[in-house]
Design an enzyme around this catalytic site. Structure first.
Site, PDB file in Angstrom:
ATOM      1  N   GLY A  15       0.873  -1.140   0.061  1.00 42.65           N
ATOM      2  CA  GLY A  15      -0.036  -0.082   0.154  1.00 42.65           C
ATOM      3  C   GLY A  15       0.814   1.225   0.048  1.00 42.65           C
ATOM      4  N   ARG A  25      13.569  10.236  -2.627  1.00 44.06           N
ATOM      5  CA  ARG A  25      14.470  11.340  -2.720  1.00 44.06           C
ATOM      6  C   ARG A  25      15.723  11.218  -1.923  1.00 44.06           C
ATOM      7  NH1 ARG A  25      14.474  15.942  -0.002  1.00 44.06           N
ATOM      8  NH2 ARG A  25      15.032  18.057  -0.915  1.00 44.06           N
ATOM      9  N   ALA A  26      15.492  10.793  -0.590  1.00 44.42           N
ATOM     10  CA  ALA A  26      16.506  10.815   0.057  1.00 44.42           C
ATOM     11  C   ALA A  26      17.654   9.632  -0.106  1.00 44.42           C
ATOM     12  CB  ALA A  26      16.179  10.404   1.674  1.00 44.42           C
ATOM     13  N   ARG A  29      19.412  10.928  -3.278  1.00 41.88           N
ATOM     14  CA  ARG A  29      20.629  11.848  -2.989  1.00 41.88           C
ATOM     15  C   ARG A  29      21.728  11.281  -2.040  1.00 41.88           C
ATOM     16  NH1 ARG A  29      16.934  17.659  -3.399  1.00 41.88           N
ATOM     17  NH2 ARG A  29      16.551  17.095  -5.668  1.00 41.88           N
ATOM     18  N   ARG A  76       1.185  -5.274  -5.572  1.00 42.58           N
ATOM     19  CA  ARG A  76       1.538  -6.536  -4.619  1.00 42.58           C
ATOM     20  C   ARG A  76       1.638  -7.865  -5.787  1.00 42.58           C
ATOM     21  NH1 ARG A  76      -2.900  -3.793  -1.370  1.00 42.58           N
ATOM     22  NH2 ARG A  76      -1.774  -3.133   0.366  1.00 42.58           N
ATOM     23  N   ASP A 107       4.579  -4.511   6.042  1.00 38.70           N
ATOM     24  CA  ASP A 107       5.103  -5.950   6.379  1.00 38.70           C
ATOM     25  C   ASP A 107       5.297  -7.128   5.380  1.00 38.70           C
ATOM     26  OD1 ASP A 107       2.591  -6.097   6.305  1.00 38.70           O
ATOM     27  OD2 ASP A 107       1.983  -6.791   8.078  1.00 38.70           O
ATOM     28  N   THR A 130       4.068   2.865   5.566  1.00 34.77           N
ATOM     29  CA  THR A 130       2.743   2.500   5.475  1.00 34.77           C
ATOM     30  C   THR A 130       2.024   3.294   6.734  1.00 34.77           C
ATOM     31  OG1 THR A 130       1.420   0.611   6.487  1.00 34.77           O
ATOM     32  CG2 THR A 130       3.556   0.709   7.210  1.00 34.77           C
ATOM     33  N   ASP A 132      -0.223   2.546   8.336  1.00 37.33           N
ATOM     34  CA  ASP A 132      -0.812   1.808   9.513  1.00 37.33           C
ATOM     35  C   ASP A 132      -0.118   1.962  10.789  1.00 37.33           C
ATOM     36  OD1 ASP A 132      -3.076   0.958   8.173  1.00 37.33           O
ATOM     37  OD2 ASP A 132      -2.074  -0.903   7.618  1.00 37.33           O
ATOM     38  N   ASP A 134       2.117  -0.158  11.923  1.00 32.89           N
ATOM     39  CA  ASP A 134       2.097  -1.366  12.781  1.00 32.89           C
ATOM     40  C   ASP A 134       3.465  -2.145  12.419  1.00 32.89           C
ATOM     41  OD1 ASP A 134       1.832  -1.664   9.917  1.00 32.89           O
ATOM     42  OD2 ASP A 134       0.197  -3.095  10.060  1.00 32.89           O
ATOM     43  N   MET A 174      -9.111   3.370   8.279  1.00 31.66           N
ATOM     44  CA  MET A 174      -8.145   2.076   7.846  1.00 31.66           C
ATOM     45  C   MET A 174      -7.519   1.482   8.989  1.00 31.66           C
ATOM     46  SD  MET A 174      -6.495   2.751   4.169  1.00 31.66           S
ATOM     47  CE  MET A 174      -7.474   2.140   2.525  1.00 31.66           C
ATOM     48  N   ARG A 176      -6.755  -2.641   9.016  1.00 30.13           N
ATOM     49  CA  ARG A 176      -7.125  -3.904   9.063  1.00 30.13           C
ATOM     50  C   ARG A 176      -6.912  -4.831  10.145  1.00 30.13           C
ATOM     51  NH1 ARG A 176      -6.786  -5.925   2.816  1.00 30.13           N
ATOM     52  NH2 ARG A 176      -4.568  -5.449   3.762  1.00 30.13           N
ATOM     53  N   GLY A 190     -11.927  14.078  18.930  1.00 27.47           N
ATOM     54  CA  GLY A 190     -12.819  14.041  20.136  1.00 27.47           C
ATOM     55  C   GLY A 190     -13.900  12.999  19.989  1.00 27.47           C
ATOM     56  N   ALA A 191     -13.640  11.871  19.384  1.00 26.95           N
ATOM     57  CA  ALA A 191     -14.774  10.683  19.289  1.00 26.95           C
ATOM     58  C   ALA A 191     -15.288  10.324  20.401  1.00 26.95           C
ATOM     59  CB  ALA A 191     -14.229   9.659  18.548  1.00 26.95           C
ATOM     60  N   GLN A 260      -7.577   8.137   3.048  1.00 24.96           N
ATOM     61  CA  GLN A 260      -6.514   8.431   3.903  1.00 24.96           C
ATOM     62  C   GLN A 260      -5.205   7.966   3.696  1.00 24.96           C
ATOM     63  OE1 GLN A 260      -8.468   6.041   7.621  1.00 24.96           O
ATOM     64  NE2 GLN A 260      -9.649   5.700   5.647  1.00 24.96           N
ATOM     65  N   ARG A 261      -4.989   7.341   2.478  1.00 27.69           N
ATOM     66  CA  ARG A 261      -3.621   6.975   1.819  1.00 27.69           C
ATOM     67  C   ARG A 261      -2.840   8.079   1.155  1.00 27.69           C
ATOM     68  NH1 ARG A 261      -3.826   0.851   0.976  1.00 27.69           N
ATOM     69  NH2 ARG A 261      -3.434   1.130  -1.257  1.00 27.69           N
TER      70      ARG A 261
HETATM   71  O1  F6P Z   1      -2.183   0.491   3.541  1.00 29.10           O
HETATM   72  C1  F6P Z   1      -2.323  -0.368   4.624  1.00 29.10           C
HETATM   73  C2  F6P Z   1      -3.786  -0.171   4.310  1.00 29.10           C
HETATM   74  O2  F6P Z   1      -4.320   0.873   4.297  1.00 29.10           O
HETATM   75  C3  F6P Z   1      -4.742  -1.165   5.592  1.00 29.10           C
HETATM   76  O3  F6P Z   1      -5.045  -0.360   6.642  1.00 29.10           O
HETATM   77  C4  F6P Z   1      -5.978  -1.647   4.546  1.00 29.10           C
HETATM   78  O4  F6P Z   1      -6.552  -2.507   5.060  1.00 29.10           O
HETATM   79  C5  F6P Z   1      -5.150  -1.738   3.316  1.00 29.10           C
HETATM   80  O5  F6P Z   1      -4.171  -1.050   3.218  1.00 29.10           O
HETATM   81  C6  F6P Z   1      -6.139  -1.782   2.068  1.00 29.10           C
HETATM   82  O6  F6P Z   1      -5.328  -1.564   1.015  1.00 29.10           O
HETATM   83  P1  F6P Z   1      -5.735  -2.081  -0.370  1.00 29.10           P
HETATM   84  O7  F6P Z   1      -7.074  -1.463  -0.731  1.00 29.10           O
HETATM   85  O8  F6P Z   1      -4.604  -1.432  -1.380  1.00 29.10           O
HETATM   86  O9  F6P Z   1      -5.776  -3.585  -0.659  1.00 29.10           O
END
Ligand code: F6P
Length: 328
Positions: A15, A25-26, A29, A76, A107, A130, A132, A134, A174, A176, A190-191, A260-261
């Site tokens: 993702g 870039r880093a 360079r 992927r 990962d 990423t 996430d 994670d 997002m 998973r 503030g959820a 979000q990405r």
């Molecule tokens: O980049 C990680 C992530 O945002 C996860 O939180 C989400 O489940 C997944 O990618 C979805 O990615 P895609 O739609 O590219 O399979």
């Protein structure tokens, strides 16, 4: 600094995340600084197999520090998951006389690199990219801060409608397998409640909290739900469940999805990407392999790739309490 590395290949995989371009870039360079050739590999591991490489120099990465996505593209690759695919990739790298690889991703990307290193002894260094957050061995992954800010901005806007119409909104974010975005953006926005994959906070608890907030005079509420939350219900099922049990609520659902990405990386992500990109090249030039570079307590450190993937990133329990107390 060891000088046996003359050519470095760099790819982005999995993702995309804001700041991948700043990391690229880093890398480019820093290679130029140490007079090393740097090859960009298109479409992640698929381009690696197909020999889809391009020589990059300091001027080819002009004006990308502020750009979301990845100019190298991402993919992927199913083929790279097979031994035959990895053999093809090894041959293509040898033909191009590339001595080491820098892998920008999460990962899945690091798992591929680990296998590749085990099978062919090919030097691989990871940079965590990423949204996430994670990955073990870094306090922050590249793109996470930008994603948090994107989510907070979106929820702020949803709040305008929630409060104008006295509504309850379920907002899916997002994550998973990880609740870092939900928990931190949830507190920042503030959820009322935050549902995450790591902890089952229970449906009854959520109903009780919503009842309590009505009693206390709140007219609108926001519940943030991570994609993989532990309740086992998706965001639409959760909304139905609340409507059935608390008919006094006017419920709506908003799924933020891939917005979000995307977007221009925050300053934090650009600086992080620049620091990690530089260090990744230096680690490779030192002749090291199978490591990930990360930021721990504001210092750039290395962690074994295997550890980075397999060890869990823990949810900060203090944040759960902050969220609970703030929702009163
Ligand atoms: O980049 C990680 C992530 O945002 C996860 O939180 C989400 O489940 C997944 O990618 C979805 O990615 P895609 O739609 O590219 O399979």
């Amino acid at each position: 600094m060891g000088r046996s590395i003359k050519k470095i290949g760099v790819l982005t995989s999995g993702g995309d995340s804001p700041g991948m371009n700043a990391a690229l870039r880093a890398v480019v360079r820093t290679c130029s600084h140490y007079r090393i050739e740097c090859y960009g590999i298109y479409r992640g591991y698929q381009g690696l197999i197909e020999g889809d490489y391009v020589l990059l120099g300091p001027r080819t990465v002009n004006n990308i520090i502020n750009k979301g996505g990845t100019i190298l593209k991402s993919a992927r690759s199913e083929e790279f998951k097979t031994k035959e695919g990895r053999e093809k990739a090894y041959k293509a790298l040898k033909e191009a006389k590339i001595d080491a690889l820098i892998l920008i991703g999460g990962d899945g990307t690091f798992t591929g690199g680990m296998y590749f290193n085990k099978e062919f002894g090919f030097p691989c260094i990871g940079i965590p990219g990423t949204i996430d957050n994670d990955i073990f061995g870094t306090d922050f992954t590249i793109g996470y801060d930008t994603a948090l800010n994107t989510v907070v901005e979106a929820v702020d806007k949803i709040r305008d409608t929630a409060s104008s119409h006295n509504r309850l909104f379920f907002v899916e974010v997002m994550g998973r397998d990880a609740g870092h975005i939900a928990l931190n953006a949830g507190i920042g926005a503030g959820a009322e409640e935050i549902l995450i994959p790591e902890e089952d906070l229970g449906l009854d608890r959520m109903l009780e909290s919503l009842k309590r907030s009505k009693r206390s005079g709140k007219s609108s509420s926001i519940v943030i739900v991570a994609e993989g939350d532990k309740t086992g219900k998706n965001v639409f099922e959760l909304a139905d469940y609340v409507e059935e049990n608390l008919p006094e609520y006017d419920v709506r659902v908003s799924v933020l999805g891939h917005m979000q990405r995307g977007g221009s990386p925050t300053c934090f992500d650009r600086v992080l990407a620049s620091r990690l990109g530089m260090k990744a090249v230096e680690v490779a030039l030192d002749g090291k392999t199978n490591l990930m570079v990360g930021l721990i307590n504001n210092e750039v450190k290395t962690t074994d790739l295997e550890k980075a993937i397999k060890e869990n990133t823990k949810i900060n329990k203090e944040l759960l309490k902050v969220s609970e107390v703030m929702s009163l």
